[in-house]
Write an enzyme that holds these catalytic residues in place. Structure first.
Site, PDB file in Angstrom:
ATOM      1  N   ASP A  33      13.730  -5.345  10.051  1.00 14.76           N
ATOM      2  CA  ASP A  33      12.677  -6.368   9.937  1.00 14.76           C
ATOM      3  C   ASP A  33      12.913  -7.633  10.760  1.00 14.76           C
ATOM      4  OD1 ASP A  33      10.694  -5.162   8.485  1.00 14.76           O
ATOM      5  OD2 ASP A  33      11.507  -5.733   6.542  1.00 14.76           O
ATOM      6  N   TYR A  39       5.832  -6.176   1.770  1.00 15.04           N
ATOM      7  CA  TYR A  39       6.913  -6.733   0.962  1.00 15.04           C
ATOM      8  C   TYR A  39       7.049  -8.232   1.135  1.00 15.04           C
ATOM      9  CZ  TYR A  39       9.499  -3.259  -1.624  1.00 15.04           C
ATOM     10  OH  TYR A  39       9.882  -2.367  -2.575  1.00 15.04           O
TER      11      TYR A  39
HETATM   12 CU   LIG Z   1      11.559  -1.563  -2.367  1.00 15.90          CU
END
Ligand SMILES: [Cu+2]
Length: 851
Positions: free
Chosen positions: A325, A413
């Site tokens: 990420d 997320y």
């Molecule tokens: Cu997760």
């Protein structure tokens, strides 16, 4: 001095001030690049390269070029930081017509001091702009539109996330700079991640900005929109569980001070910065030791280095989802504005993040970081003594800590990253995972429908919805300098020992400590949980009064390591997760655990590779790398959004102090909040954008100089105005010749009007959160009336006409001087309002959702 010359001098001075204040170097070597600096980077680079319509040049990363550590430490240790700080430089990674270019730019010389083409594997971070452009491209791509129509779906309800695709053994020539777009369907939901449209492969080449591959394999059941809502305003009763409002009450206001980017609180002092790749960067964290009456070094630099999120479904729609990420998308670039009172409690101080967009133009994420004091009801230390006859003692100190927080929303997320400082000397790094699961559509709604032997790669969390198994590995880089740079890493093993026969004891065993100092990198790679050991970074040159080496110990969180095979491609690229803890000698270029170029990397520039050099690490400047790991088997509670799952670790002083450093901390007065009580600290505090200062200064100077000019011009008019002796009389009519005071009065009128217009219109509407302009308007009106009348009386008054009713008029003594005084007070009132509060000046760019 002649008035004309004087006016020219004023304007000239203004120009000098304007030009000299356009670039003000920040104070601290670790301060993030300012808006002005980013603009300068863009200007210099645009001048130096053939940037234009036929030459694609994009900024992929712009940040502070890591200053030389020895120079920073010399500057830091000099009394009051008086010696010259290290040269301030920017590090730029750009895509230049299909090549990756690394540029170092020096601000003092305003020159490029280093420029090279990256020839290895991997690509730089994706910019937000190119990801947006790729989605706009696909939504107009005919084969895609046809596929969507074939499925009976509406193109206007489709949104995309952009995914990096990793590397699966392709040659360098085959490894183009491409991303895969994943379509999702809105149509009745805002929780798009729970409605994936599977069965399509959409690959976009970013350098050419074209769809390079499109495949439509099959139509798969799509989960319904029903039950995916998470906005409280759209949810139906019953609501609950009910929680009472909670607030940290600080009647005296927050206990910390923020000076630029330096934070001082309790016994801590540290520097906080924002980086587009790392997010929060903590530097030069030091602890004040009352025993020696000085600050002692603990952490030279600490920040997120990389994240690795591999999903556990090897099928065509999923196998490539193995994100790095921070290196792929930028953990700072994906950071979001924090919400006062909910993301960060009352009394929090917020800071903005500034970074360069794809064309180099500065963009801002307002309130991207917050700093606040946390009182969670914990106990810092306590003791009740009831064993002494006739005496009962209870001493309790509540635990209060200081938290620096950032939230990085990488698509579905949300990662909450906390750096928590405690008065006991501990630093806790916390990682919270929340947001929305990444799900896979299936035909099942019940586990009984799953065929025997079939692996659905996760958990059925809703109708036709499987939350896919995955990991989160979050790696921190921690350049610890315990009381100086020369440190060692000690593995203090707790070993079961048999009681010696020489000792008369019924006990057969006990455990004892066997410390071993790691001499080379291989001896400092740790898989947590395999044996009982304390991991301590010590300064072997510094000992306590009792002879123990001063140090900091690692209190690790739950131990999770990789479960993928070592020869699997994602694991080769993320080999930095092979161990939970690594120690390397300080190396300026070893910052990003997955490599500087993470996108499509081949694992040849990872922490695991650097560590293979097996360098000496005893009594060296060493860096600790720690990976917080989570194996995530989704559950129904994670749907449609998941309650925060927390992990982390703590760095805790170990023989660093001579005794409990919070022994003499006085108990904190804890007050309870009631309705109607206004807490001083409830006000949201916003850190002024330091980069806005030069702009504020310009306006300040502008108004000040024009006000001053008006004053001197009025004063000059006062002395040069027409006097009684100038008056002529022809027996019938009066005559006064034109006087210099007329011109001076007009000039004063212009000056005072310009300052007033700029002050009220531009500043008050654009920059100030105040409407206190009434008094300046009254002053201004009186001044303008007096100057206008006075000036016109100094114009030629001809025979037979005079100034009014054929009579000649002279300006009374002191009128011009009073006008000058009024002009000055008008400007002073504007400047007072100006100083009252200045809004940040940088334009806020709204960032679109991306993965
Ligand atoms: Cu997760």
């Amino acid at each position: 001095m002649a008035p004309l010359h004087f006016t020219i001098l004023i304007i000239f001075s203004f120009v000098i001030v304007v030009s000299s204040s356009s670039f003000t170097p920040p104070r601290h070597p670790f301060d993030p690049l300012t808006e002005t600096e980013l603009k300068l980077v863009r200007t210099i680079i645009n001048k130096s390269y053939p940037v234009g319509p036929n030459h694609k040049f994009t900024f992929q990363y712009v940040g502070l070029n890591e200053p030389d550590k020895s120079l920073v430490l010399s500057w830091y240790s000099s009394p009051n930081h008086t010696i010259k700080p290290p040269p301030r430089q920017a590090f730029v990674i750009a895509r230049d017509n299909g090549k990756t270019r690394e540029i170092v730019l020096d601000f003092s010389s305003r020159a490029i001091v280093s420029d090279k083409i990256h020839v290895g594997n991997g690509y730089p971070m994706l910019s937000n702009d190119e990801q947006e452009a790729s989605t706009e491209l696909v939504v107009k791509f005919k084969p895609f539109i046809d596929s969507i129509a074939k499925r009976g779906l509406n193109v206007s309800e489709i949104v995309f996330t952009t995914s990096t695709i990793g590397w699966y053994g392709e040659t360098k020539a085959e490894t183009e700079r491409v991303i895969r777009l994943m379509p999702f369907y809105l149509d009745g939901t805002v929780n798009m991640y729970l409605r994936p449209i599977e069965g399509m492969t959409i690959i976009v080449n970013l350098d050419e900005m074209k769809v390079s591959e499109f495949k439509d394999r099959s139509t798969v059941t799509m989960p319904k929109a029903n039950g995916t809502e998470y906005r409280i305003s759209k949810l139906n009763p019953p609501f609950g569980p009910t929680l009472h409002n909670a607030v940290l009450l600080q009647p005296d206001g927050p206990g910390f001070k923020v000076d630029g980017h330096i934070v001082r609180w309790a016994n801590w002092e540290f520097h906080i910065s924002f980086d587009v790749r790392a997010g929060i960067v903590i530097s030069l964290a030091s602890l004040f030791d009352t025993d020696v009456n000085k600050y002692r070094q603990v952490l030279y630099k600490g920040h997120l280095s990389e994240m690795f999120i591999p999903y556990m479904d090897p099928t065509d729609d999923w196998y490539f989802i193995t994100y790095l990420d921070c290196g792929d998308f930028g953990c700072g670039q994906c950071a979001v504005s924090l919400q006062p009172y909910t993301d960060c409690p009352a009394g929090a101080v917020f800071m903005d993040g500034i970074f360069a967009g794809q064309d180099g133009t500065p963009a801002k994420i307002p309130k991207v970081m917050c700093i606040f004091e946390k009182y969670a009801g914990d106990i810092m230390w306590r003791h009740t003594e009831a064993e002494i006859p006739n005496l009962e003692i209870t001493e309790v100190r509540p635990d209060v800590s200081l938290v620096a927080r950032i939230v990085t929303t990488v698509g579905n997320y949300d990662y909450i990253v906390d750096y928590e400082f405690k008065p006991s000397g501990s630093i806790k790094m916390g990682v919270g995972l929340t947001g929305v699961l990444e799900v896979k559509p299936v035909e099942y709604i019940h586990t009984s429908e799953i065929k025997l032997g079939e692996d659905i790669h996760g958990t059925i969390v809703a109708d036709n919805t499987v939350g896919v198994n995955h990991d989160h590995f979050v790696t921190f880089r921690l350049d610890l300098d315990i009381d100086g740079t020369e440190n060692s890493f000690v593995r203090n093993e707790l070993v079961t020992t048999r009681s010696p026969k020489s000792v008369n004891t019924p006990r057969k065993t006990y455990w004892t400590t066997k410390p071993k100092t790691a001499k080379i990198e291989a001896e400092a790679r740790v898989k947590l949980g395999l044996k009982a050991e304390e991991l301590v970074v010590v300064n072997p040159n510094r000992k306590t009064k009792h002879g123990n080496e001063v140090g900091y110990r690692l209190l690790h969180g739950s131990a999770a390591g990789p479960l993928l095979a070592q020869d699997d491609f994602p694991q080769i690229r993320a080999a930095f997760t092979n161990y939970n803890v690594w120690i390397t000698p300080y190396n300026r270029s070893e910052v990003w655990a997955g490599g500087l170029y993470a996108d499509r990397s081949q694992g040849d520039d990872t922490l695991a590779v650097w560590s293979q050099r097996n360098r000496k690490i005893e009594k060296k400047d060493i860096v600790m790398w720690y990976t917080v790991g989570f194996h995530h088997v989704p559950s129904q509670e994670d749907y449609p959004t998941m309650p925060t799952l927390s992990g982390g670790f703590e760095l805790r002083p170990t023989n660093f102090f001579e005794r409990n450093p919070v022994l003499k901390t006085k108990p904190v007065k804890v007050t309870t909040a009631r309705k109607g009580f206004k807490n001083k600290s409830m006000e949201v505090q916003e850190q002024d954008n330091r980069d806005g200062r030069p702009k504020s200064f310009l306006f300040f100077m502008f108004i000040f100089l024009f006000g001053l000019a008006a004053f001197f011009l009025c004063l000059s008019a006062e002395f040069q105005k027409a006097k009684g002796k100038d008056l002529k009389w022809d027996g019938e009519s009066c005559y006064l010749p034109e006087n210099r005071a007329f011109g001076l009065g007009i000039a004063a009128l212009v000056c005072v009007s310009v300052a007033q217009i700029v002050g009220n219109v531009v500043i008050c509407r654009g920059f100030l959160k105040t409407d206190k302009t009434g008094t300046t308007l009254v002053n201004f009106s009186v001044a303008v009336t007096l100057i206008s009348v006075g000036a016109s009386m100094n114009r030629e008054q001809i025979y037979g006409k005079g100034w009014l009713n054929r009579e000649c008029y002279l300006v009374k003594d002191g009128v011009f001087a009073a006008s000058g005084f009024l002009s000055v007070t008008t400007m002073a009132a504007i400047l007072g309002a100006f100083a009252f509060k200045v809004k940040p000046s940088l334009q806020v760019l709204k960032l679109k959702i991306r993965v």
